[in-house]
Design a protein around this motif. Structure first.
Motif, PDB file in Angstrom:
ATOM      1  N   THR A   1      -0.040  -1.346 -10.739  1.00 31.65           N
ATOM      2  CA  THR A   1      -0.648  -0.560  -9.666  1.00 31.65           C
ATOM      3  C   THR A   1      -2.159  -0.537  -9.847  1.00 31.65           C
ATOM      4  O   THR A   1      -2.676  -0.701 -10.955  1.00 31.65           O
ATOM      5  CB  THR A   1      -0.126   0.892  -9.647  1.00 31.65           C
TER       6      THR A   1
ATOM      7  N   THR B   1     -14.170  -2.056  -7.287  1.00 29.45           N
ATOM      8  CA  THR B   1     -13.372  -1.553  -8.403  1.00 29.45           C
ATOM      9  C   THR B   1     -12.986  -2.700  -9.313  1.00 29.45           C
ATOM     10  O   THR B   1     -12.373  -3.677  -8.876  1.00 29.45           O
ATOM     11  CB  THR B   1     -12.105  -0.846  -7.885  1.00 29.45           C
TER      12      THR B   1
ATOM     13  N   ARG C   1       0.877  -1.181   0.000  1.00 34.31           N
ATOM     14  CA  ARG C   1       0.000   0.000   0.000  1.00 34.31           C
ATOM     15  C   ARG C   1       0.907   1.222   0.000  1.00 34.31           C
ATOM     16  O   ARG C   1       1.716   1.416   0.905  1.00 34.31           O
ATOM     17  CB  ARG C   1      -0.892  -0.036   1.234  1.00 34.31           C
ATOM     18  N   GLU C   2       0.797   2.053  -1.043  1.00 29.04           N
ATOM     19  CA  GLU C   2       1.763   3.123  -1.275  1.00 29.04           C
ATOM     20  C   GLU C   2       1.773   4.184  -0.178  1.00 29.04           C
ATOM     21  O   GLU C   2       2.833   4.661   0.188  1.00 29.04           O
ATOM     22  CB  GLU C   2       1.543   3.753  -2.649  1.00 29.04           C
ATOM     23  N   ASP C   3       0.613   4.563   0.370  1.00 30.52           N
ATOM     24  CA  ASP C   3       0.591   5.644   1.363  1.00 30.52           C
ATOM     25  C   ASP C   3       1.179   5.238   2.707  1.00 30.52           C
ATOM     26  O   ASP C   3       1.807   6.047   3.383  1.00 30.52           O
ATOM     27  CB  ASP C   3      -0.821   6.212   1.541  1.00 30.52           C
TER      28      ASP C   3
ATOM     29  N   SER D   1     -11.205   1.804  -3.569  1.00 31.43           N
ATOM     30  CA  SER D   1     -12.074   2.846  -3.027  1.00 31.43           C
ATOM     31  C   SER D   1     -12.935   2.264  -1.908  1.00 31.43           C
ATOM     32  O   SER D   1     -13.545   1.213  -2.078  1.00 31.43           O
ATOM     33  CB  SER D   1     -12.993   3.404  -4.123  1.00 31.43           C
TER      34      SER D   1
ATOM     35  N   GLY E   1      -6.962   2.602  -0.676  1.00 29.79           N
ATOM     36  CA  GLY E   1      -5.643   3.167  -0.951  1.00 29.79           C
ATOM     37  C   GLY E   1      -5.126   2.738  -2.304  1.00 29.79           C
ATOM     38  O   GLY E   1      -5.777   2.022  -3.043  1.00 29.79           O
ATOM     39  N   ARG E   2      -3.922   3.209  -2.604  1.00 32.68           N
ATOM     40  CA  ARG E   2      -3.258   2.864  -3.865  1.00 32.68           C
ATOM     41  C   ARG E   2      -2.239   1.763  -3.571  1.00 32.68           C
ATOM     42  O   ARG E   2      -1.484   1.850  -2.609  1.00 32.68           O
ATOM     43  CB  ARG E   2      -2.573   4.084  -4.459  1.00 32.68           C
ATOM     44  N   TYR E   3      -2.219   0.736  -4.442  1.00 37.19           N
ATOM     45  CA  TYR E   3      -1.386  -0.437  -4.241  1.00 37.19           C
ATOM     46  C   TYR E   3      -0.441  -0.667  -5.406  1.00 37.19           C
ATOM     47  O   TYR E   3      -0.776  -0.364  -6.550  1.00 37.19           O
ATOM     48  CB  TYR E   3      -2.255  -1.695  -4.093  1.00 37.19           C
ATOM     49  N   ARG E   4       0.729  -1.236  -5.079  1.00 40.56           N
ATOM     50  CA  ARG E   4       1.669  -1.733  -6.078  1.00 40.56           C
ATOM     51  C   ARG E   4       1.726  -3.248  -5.955  1.00 40.56           C
ATOM     52  O   ARG E   4       1.829  -3.781  -4.845  1.00 40.56           O
ATOM     53  CB  ARG E   4       3.087  -1.190  -5.822  1.00 40.56           C
TER      54      ARG E   4
ATOM     55  N   THR F   1      -6.003   1.052  -7.511  1.00 43.95           N
ATOM     56  CA  THR F   1      -6.554   1.812  -6.391  1.00 43.95           C
ATOM     57  C   THR F   1      -7.808   1.138  -5.877  1.00 43.95           C
ATOM     58  O   THR F   1      -8.634   0.668  -6.659  1.00 43.95           O
ATOM     59  CB  THR F   1      -6.877   3.263  -6.838  1.00 43.95           C
TER      60      THR F   1
END
Length: 192
Positions: free
Chosen positions: A117, A126, A69-71, A121, A94-97, A119
């Protein structure tokens, strides 16, 4: 030599698992999920080798991924993302790699990378698309190519079979996949 490969694969798996939160995909017929700070991601994985999708036409295949999780930098492992191609996973927003892949074809276990990557919500679902991962060269290690295809109508039916709870708003945010990656064998099981 086989025991060394098996031990190395086991040791690597233990180390990764110790540092990552394990996540299981939703089972068919799941009616409730945590959703105030989480969301569903769904789609399909295709592993194309020898001209056909290994996930759809072969028994005993399993595909998983490692995520960051990028954040927050929090790491997750989804060891059995899918057995037949479709997947639905409930993750924190969150945003994931996608930082690693694992493909268990029964006779051998492959690990690799194909950076991507996406995201998540909160409260929604999604659609990530169909991630086609094609072996370019097969041996002990080989190149793979990735691309994402939009097959939303098929995926919505698979989502309804897996998640049977209250409908969630669906957004389409296709997985952003690199074109090139690799896989290498980390464990042989033939003859064991």
């Amino acid at each position: 030599m086989k025991p060394i490969l098996s031990f190395a694969a086991l040791a690597a798996g233990v180390l990764v698992s110790a540092c990552a939160v394990p996540v299981m995909p939703l089972s068919p017929g799941t009616a409730q999920v945590e959703n105030s700070t989480r969301g569903l991601v769904f789609g399909r994985i295709q592993v194309v080798r020898d001209g056909y999708d290994q996930m759809a036409y072969s028994f005993g295949k399993e595909f998983g991924w490692w995520l960051t999780r990028e954040d927050s930098g929090e790491r997750f492992v989804v060891p059995a993302l899918t057995h037949e191609g479709p997947f639905v996973v409930n993750l924190p927003a969150g945003r994931y790699r996608v930082t690693g892949l694992i493909y268990d074809e029964g006779a051998a276990v492959w690990e690799g990378e194909l950076p991507a990557t996406f995201t998540v919500s909160a409260g929604g679902a999604t659609y990530l698309g169909t991630w086609e991962i094609q072996f370019v060269k097969v041996g002990m290690a080989g190149k793979v190519r990735g691309r994402v295809v939009d097959q939303l109508s098929k995926a919505q039916g698979e989502l309804r079979e897996t998640y049977t709870g209250a409908p969630k708003p669906i957004s389409v945010a296709l997985l952003d996949s690199a074109r090139d990656g690799y896989f290498s064998i980390v464990e042989f099981r033939i003859g064991q």
